[in-house]
Scaffold this motif. Structure first.
Motif, short mmCIF file in Angstrom:
data_model
loop_
_atom_site.label_atom_id
_atom_site.label_comp_id
_atom_site.label_asym_id
_atom_site.label_seq_id
_atom_site.Cartn_x
_atom_site.Cartn_y
_atom_site.Cartn_z
N MET A 168 0.85 -1.20 0.00
CA MET A 168 0.00 0.00 0.00
C MET A 168 0.89 1.25 0.00
O MET A 168 1.83 1.36 0.77
CB MET A 168 -0.90 0.00 1.24
N THR A 169 0.61 2.22 -0.89
CA THR A 169 1.39 3.44 -0.96
C THR A 169 1.06 4.34 0.22
O THR A 169 0.05 4.17 0.91
CB THR A 169 1.11 4.20 -2.26
N GLN A 170 1.95 5.34 0.46
CA GLN A 170 1.71 6.28 1.54
C GLN A 170 0.41 7.04 1.31
O GLN A 170 -0.35 7.30 2.25
CB GLN A 170 2.88 7.26 1.63
N PHE A 171 0.12 7.36 0.02
CA PHE A 171 -1.12 8.05 -0.31
C PHE A 171 -2.32 7.20 0.07
O PHE A 171 -3.25 7.66 0.71
CB PHE A 171 -1.15 8.37 -1.81
N ASP A 172 -2.29 5.90 -0.30
CA ASP A 172 -3.40 5.01 0.00
C ASP A 172 -3.59 4.84 1.50
O ASP A 172 -4.71 4.85 2.01
CB ASP A 172 -3.18 3.64 -0.64
N SER A 173 -2.49 4.69 2.22
CA SER A 173 -2.59 4.47 3.66
C SER A 173 -3.11 5.71 4.38
O SER A 173 -3.92 5.60 5.32
CB SER A 173 -1.23 4.06 4.24
N SER A 174 -2.69 6.90 3.96
CA SER A 174 -3.17 8.12 4.61
C SER A 174 -4.65 8.35 4.31
O SER A 174 -5.41 8.76 5.18
CB SER A 174 -2.35 9.34 4.18
N THR A 175 -5.06 8.04 3.07
CA THR A 175 -6.48 8.19 2.72
C THR A 175 -7.33 7.21 3.52
O THR A 175 -8.39 7.58 4.04
CB THR A 175 -6.69 7.95 1.21
N LEU A 176 -6.88 5.98 3.63
CA LEU A 176 -7.61 4.97 4.41
C LEU A 176 -7.73 5.40 5.87
O LEU A 176 -8.81 5.28 6.47
CB LEU A 176 -6.88 3.63 4.31
N VAL B 227 -10.34 8.14 6.21
CA VAL B 227 -11.69 7.59 6.13
C VAL B 227 -12.07 6.95 7.45
O VAL B 227 -13.19 7.13 7.95
CB VAL B 227 -11.80 6.58 4.97
N GLN B 228 -11.15 6.19 8.06
CA GLN B 228 -11.43 5.56 9.35
C GLN B 228 -11.76 6.60 10.42
O GLN B 228 -12.69 6.43 11.20
CB GLN B 228 -10.22 4.72 9.78
N LEU B 229 -11.01 7.69 10.44
CA LEU B 229 -11.25 8.74 11.41
C LEU B 229 -12.58 9.45 11.15
O LEU B 229 -13.34 9.76 12.07
CB LEU B 229 -10.10 9.75 11.39
N MET B 230 -12.87 9.69 9.87
CA MET B 230 -14.10 10.38 9.52
C MET B 230 -15.32 9.53 9.83
O MET B 230 -16.40 10.06 10.14
CB MET B 230 -14.08 10.77 8.04
N GLU B 231 -15.21 8.22 9.74
CA GLU B 231 -16.33 7.34 10.09
C GLU B 231 -16.75 7.58 11.55
O GLU B 231 -17.94 7.50 11.89
CB GLU B 231 -15.94 5.88 9.89
N LYS B 232 -15.78 7.89 12.40
CA LYS B 232 -16.08 8.15 13.81
C LYS B 232 -16.54 9.60 14.02
O LYS B 232 -17.41 9.87 14.84
CB LYS B 232 -14.84 7.87 14.66
N LEU B 233 -15.93 10.53 13.28
CA LEU B 233 -16.27 11.94 13.45
C LEU B 233 -17.60 12.30 12.82
O LEU B 233 -18.24 13.28 13.22
CB LEU B 233 -15.15 12.81 12.85
N VAL C 269 -17.10 23.47 -14.29
CA VAL C 269 -17.40 22.32 -13.44
C VAL C 269 -16.25 22.17 -12.44
O VAL C 269 -15.08 22.14 -12.82
CB VAL C 269 -17.54 21.03 -14.27
N TYR C 270 -16.58 22.11 -11.16
CA TYR C 270 -15.59 21.98 -10.10
C TYR C 270 -15.75 20.60 -9.47
O TYR C 270 -16.77 20.31 -8.85
CB TYR C 270 -15.80 23.06 -9.04
N VAL C 271 -14.74 19.75 -9.65
CA VAL C 271 -14.76 18.41 -9.08
C VAL C 271 -13.91 18.41 -7.81
O VAL C 271 -12.75 18.82 -7.83
CB VAL C 271 -14.21 17.37 -10.07
N TYR C 272 -14.51 17.97 -6.71
CA TYR C 272 -13.73 17.82 -5.49
C TYR C 272 -14.01 16.45 -4.89
O TYR C 272 -15.15 16.02 -4.79
CB TYR C 272 -13.94 18.96 -4.50
N ASP C 273 -12.91 15.78 -4.56
CA ASP C 273 -12.97 14.39 -4.10
C ASP C 273 -11.78 14.14 -3.19
O ASP C 273 -11.23 15.10 -2.63
CB ASP C 273 -12.97 13.44 -5.31
N ALA C 274 -11.38 12.90 -3.02
CA ALA C 274 -10.27 12.60 -2.12
C ALA C 274 -8.94 13.16 -2.62
O ALA C 274 -7.97 13.24 -1.86
CB ALA C 274 -10.15 11.09 -1.91
N GLN C 275 -8.90 13.56 -3.90
CA GLN C 275 -7.67 14.12 -4.47
C GLN C 275 -7.75 15.63 -4.69
O GLN C 275 -6.77 16.25 -5.11
CB GLN C 275 -7.34 13.44 -5.81
N HIS C 276 -8.91 16.22 -4.47
CA HIS C 276 -9.09 17.65 -4.70
C HIS C 276 -9.92 18.27 -3.58
O HIS C 276 -10.86 17.65 -3.08
CB HIS C 276 -9.81 17.90 -6.03
N TYR C 277 -9.59 19.49 -3.21
CA TYR C 277 -10.37 20.21 -2.22
C TYR C 277 -11.02 21.42 -2.88
O TYR C 277 -10.60 21.86 -3.96
CB TYR C 277 -9.49 20.66 -1.04
N LEU C 278 -12.04 21.96 -2.23
CA LEU C 278 -12.76 23.12 -2.76
C LEU C 278 -12.57 24.30 -1.82
O LEU C 278 -12.64 24.14 -0.61
CB LEU C 278 -14.25 22.81 -2.90
#
Length: 312
Positions: free
Chosen positions: A1-9, A12-18, A68-77
């Protein structure tokens, strides 16, 4: 797993609780909300307060004119001034949309902008009312540290504010930070239009015409029309109407007001005209819209939300 994948995961785990429930989850910091959606939402009218939206999972698309403004796990708004646009959300029960919303603290932003300008020099970028930018590694690391701290009550209150400041800094020096700094400095035509927008949001229930708003902006009416549309993709009076309609919907939803009472509270002189405008704007009658909102969103008990109800 890359550092990017592990930090995103981990985020997500923290946000599930928050954000354990669908809708708006409060935090110990007044300007922070954790948002969750377990279902996709088709294009709906929204109006964000100035702020930052960082998605940890899911995807949103904002439509403003031809942009069109796309914001996702790779982009912020980032929203520098309140602009009405339409938005859709990609989410599901299996992969809910999980997002951090940070209402912009103008005092903190101004303080940091002065320090950044001193260090890097003033920006000559074009100001933007709204933009989406890629999440770089530094901002991702700052966001992860912030979520870790917010997951621990004591740390949330003590360390949270300094980590919010760090996120501001990362964005102000990031790819489009110059545009944000120029926009928030409120100079030139953009700054003049921003003054009129502030007037609309503070006095929307009062009688308002283009001449009054142009005077607030210290511009001629033709110039004001031109530059207002460039900032908001809307005419001044269309913007006033959309602001009133959004505010009326909040009053009906949060304060259980009737449509007619809400209409007069936001400056309408005719309840029937309000109902026609409301249905044309939101696609439902006021009663049907409020029933849909109650069935769709979980809302914290706030009289003045940091983010408009329609922005979820």
């Amino acid at each position: 797993m890359t550092q990017f994948d592990s930090s995103t995961l981990r985020m997500v785990q923290l946000m599930e609780k928050l954000a354990p429930v669908e809708g708006y989850n409060l935090s110990v910091l007044e300007d922070i909300r954790f948002l969750r959606s377990n279902r996709p939402l088709t294009r709906i009218p929204v109006l964000y307060d100035p702020g930052i939206v960082i998605l940890c999972q899911g995807r949103k698309r904002g439509y403003l004119g031809d942009d069109v403004y796309v914001y996702d796990a790779q982009h912020y708004l980032v929203v520098s001034v309140p602009v009405p646009f339409t938005m859709e959300t990609d989410a599901s029960e299996a992969e809910p949309m999980l997002a951090v919303y940070i209402r912009l603290d103008m005092q903190l932003a101004s303080e940091l902008m002065l320090q950044v300008d001193e260090a890097l020099g003033p920006s000559d970028s074009h100001p933007k009312g709204m933009y989406a930018s890629p999440m770089d590694g530094l901002l991702r690391a700052s966001t992860l540290r912030f979520l870790e701290a917010m997951s621990i009550p004591g740390e949330a209150q003590i360390l949270g504010p300094s980590l919010v400041r760090e996120i501001y800094y990362r964005i102000l020096v990031g790819e489009q930070g110059g545009s944000m700094r120029v926009a928030l400095n409120r100079q030139g035509h953009f700054g003049k239009v921003t003054r009129a927008i502030r007037k609309i949001h503070s006095c929307y229930q009062e009688h308002m015409d283009v001449e009054t708003l142009a005077h607030e902006a210290s511009m001629s009416v033709p110039n004001f029309h031109l530059h207002f549309r460039r900032v908001t993709d809307s005419s001044p009076m269309q913007y006033v109407k959309s602001t009133r309609l959004h505010q009326a919907r909040l009053l009906m939803l949060r304060n259980t007001m009737s449509a007619s009472t809400a209409a007069f509270s936001v400056g309408y002189e005719s309840a029937s005209q309000f109902s026609r405008d409301f249905k044309r704007f939101f696609g439902r009658t006021p009663q049907a819209e409020i029933e849909w909102m109650k069935a769709t969103y979980a809302l914290p008990a706030l009289s003045t939300p940091s983010i408009y109800v329609s922005s979820h």
